[in-house]
Scaffold this motif. Structure first.
Motif, PDB file in Angstrom:
ATOM      1  N   TYR A   3       0.992  -1.183  -0.053  1.00 53.40           N
ATOM      2  CA  TYR A   3      -0.085  -0.207  -0.072  1.00 53.40           C
ATOM      3  C   TYR A   3       1.008   1.219   0.214  1.00 53.40           C
ATOM      4  O   TYR A   3       1.753   1.299   0.467  1.00 53.40           O
ATOM      5  CB  TYR A   3      -0.892   0.039   1.253  1.00 53.40           C
ATOM      6  CG  TYR A   3      -2.024  -1.155   1.549  1.00 53.40           C
ATOM      7  CD1 TYR A   3      -3.111  -0.998   0.606  1.00 53.40           C
ATOM      8  CD2 TYR A   3      -1.511  -2.042   2.381  1.00 53.40           C
ATOM      9  CE1 TYR A   3      -3.942  -2.140   0.781  1.00 53.40           C
ATOM     10  CE2 TYR A   3      -2.454  -3.258   2.342  1.00 53.40           C
ATOM     11  CZ  TYR A   3      -3.666  -3.053   1.805  1.00 53.40           C
ATOM     12  OH  TYR A   3      -4.699  -4.051   1.716  1.00 53.40           O
ATOM     13  N   THR A   5       1.799   5.039   1.484  1.00 52.78           N
ATOM     14  CA  THR A   5       1.737   5.559   2.633  1.00 52.78           C
ATOM     15  C   THR A   5       0.945   6.798   2.533  1.00 52.78           C
ATOM     16  O   THR A   5       1.132   7.435   1.772  1.00 52.78           O
ATOM     17  CB  THR A   5       3.173   6.214   3.298  1.00 52.78           C
ATOM     18  OG1 THR A   5       3.831   4.741   3.454  1.00 52.78           O
ATOM     19  CG2 THR A   5       3.000   6.541   4.575  1.00 52.78           C
ATOM     20  N   LEU A  69      -8.316   4.488   4.974  1.00 50.71           N
ATOM     21  CA  LEU A  69      -7.488   3.470   4.719  1.00 50.71           C
ATOM     22  C   LEU A  69      -7.936   2.334   4.052  1.00 50.71           C
ATOM     23  O   LEU A  69      -9.005   1.841   4.157  1.00 50.71           O
ATOM     24  CB  LEU A  69      -7.118   2.876   6.318  1.00 50.71           C
ATOM     25  CG  LEU A  69      -6.198   4.222   7.121  1.00 50.71           C
ATOM     26  CD1 LEU A  69      -6.039   3.677   8.565  1.00 50.71           C
ATOM     27  CD2 LEU A  69      -4.896   4.216   6.681  1.00 50.71           C
ATOM     28  N   SER A  71      -6.811  -0.910   4.322  1.00 48.28           N
ATOM     29  CA  SER A  71      -6.581  -2.105   5.189  1.00 48.28           C
ATOM     30  C   SER A  71      -6.204  -1.400   6.599  1.00 48.28           C
ATOM     31  O   SER A  71      -5.473  -0.288   6.420  1.00 48.28           O
ATOM     32  CB  SER A  71      -5.628  -2.804   4.588  1.00 48.28           C
ATOM     33  OG  SER A  71      -5.101  -3.837   5.504  1.00 48.28           O
ATOM     34  N   GLN A  74      -2.438  -0.825   6.087  1.00 48.60           N
ATOM     35  CA  GLN A  74      -2.050   0.275   5.265  1.00 48.60           C
ATOM     36  C   GLN A  74      -1.163   1.354   6.083  1.00 48.60           C
ATOM     37  O   GLN A  74      -1.608   1.819   7.169  1.00 48.60           O
ATOM     38  CB  GLN A  74      -2.995   1.107   4.338  1.00 48.60           C
ATOM     39  CG  GLN A  74      -2.259   2.090   3.780  1.00 48.60           C
ATOM     40  CD  GLN A  74      -3.338   2.605   2.463  1.00 48.60           C
ATOM     41  OE1 GLN A  74      -4.662   2.509   3.019  1.00 48.60           O
ATOM     42  NE2 GLN A  74      -2.998   3.228   1.528  1.00 48.60           N
TER      43      GLN A  74
END
Length: 242
Positions: A3, A5, A69, A71, A74
């Protein structure tokens, strides 16, 4: 899955979601996705009532982060300036057990546990100073109706924001400890916090490392030196994510 940032920018008292975009828009990193926190009573949320408690504000910002987010794994970073620094600390503390924050960046704010020798500046005087030093695109037309309307709205928001912190004191600051690294940006000529000692105690709010970064300019250094600030933020973000 890898992922990006996410960087969440939390503005100063009186600020809106666009307040810090001049810096983050030119961040020299392709791996970071920038988001701006908008609190009620301003900007895109100008029709919503202001928060009356700190708990409401912390949960509001936390919900904003959760919604972005993809997940729980992440990575994300918070950058809070002035009032936003205090909010950033409280939000990260609120989220850290369930998500994967990579770090907190604070600027333009003394450490919550710092005890100044002198009496704090009264709210109205501080707000007047902030308004005086805050750059505005209507600077050349201070007598124009549009400037007066913008200024009046800014005063209203600033009053509500500063009251939010002063009227909702955190009872146990020593217990607010995050587990991620903490980066503290210190403006060389900050008009509000010119005593550099006031930043030292930020290290008491993390069980991880604390790094201090000097930067040219005053309280609103990001407007005075956006390219320099962007370069510094890029370095800090790289340090936090690698």
């Amino acid at each position: 899955m890898e992922y990006k940032t996410l960087l969440f920018c939390i503005p100063y008292a009186g600020g809106s979601s666009s307040s810090m975009s001049n810096v983050s828009n030119v961040l020299n990193t392709e791996d970071v996705e920038v988001h701006y926190v908008e609190l009620p009573g301003r900007g895109m949320r100008s029709t919503e009532p202001f928060h009356s408690t700190l708990e409401e504000t912390i949960e509001d910002i936390s919900d904003k982060i959760r919604s972005k987010l993809l997940s729980k794994d992440q990575p994300f970073i918070l950058w809070g300036h002035s009032m936003g620094a205090v909010l950033g600390l409280l939000v990260l503390f609120n989220l850290q057990n369930d998500y994967m924050p990579k770090g907190l960046i604070v600027s333009g704010m003394q450490a919550p546990l710092f005890q100044p020798a002198e009496l704090p500046m009264p709210r109205k005087k501080r707000n007047a100073l902030l308004l005086d030093i805050l750059p505005t695109k209507y600077e050349r037309s201070k007598n124009a109706p549009i400037f007066q309307r913008v200024q009046q709205k800014r005063i209203e928001i600033m009053e509500k924001d500063t009251a939010l912190l002063e009227e909702n004191p955190v009872e146990d600051w020593p217990s607010i400890i995050i587990e991620t690294p903490l980066a503290v940006i210190i403006a060389e000529n900050d008009e509000l916090y010119n005593n550099k000692d006031c930043y030292k105690d930020w290290n008491r709010h993390t069980s991880n490392t604390t790094s201090y970064f000097p930067v040219d300019g005053g309280h609103f250094f990001m407007f005075q030196y956006p390219k320099q600030t962007s370069a510094l933020l890029s370095k800090i973000i790289n340090d936090l994510t690698h």
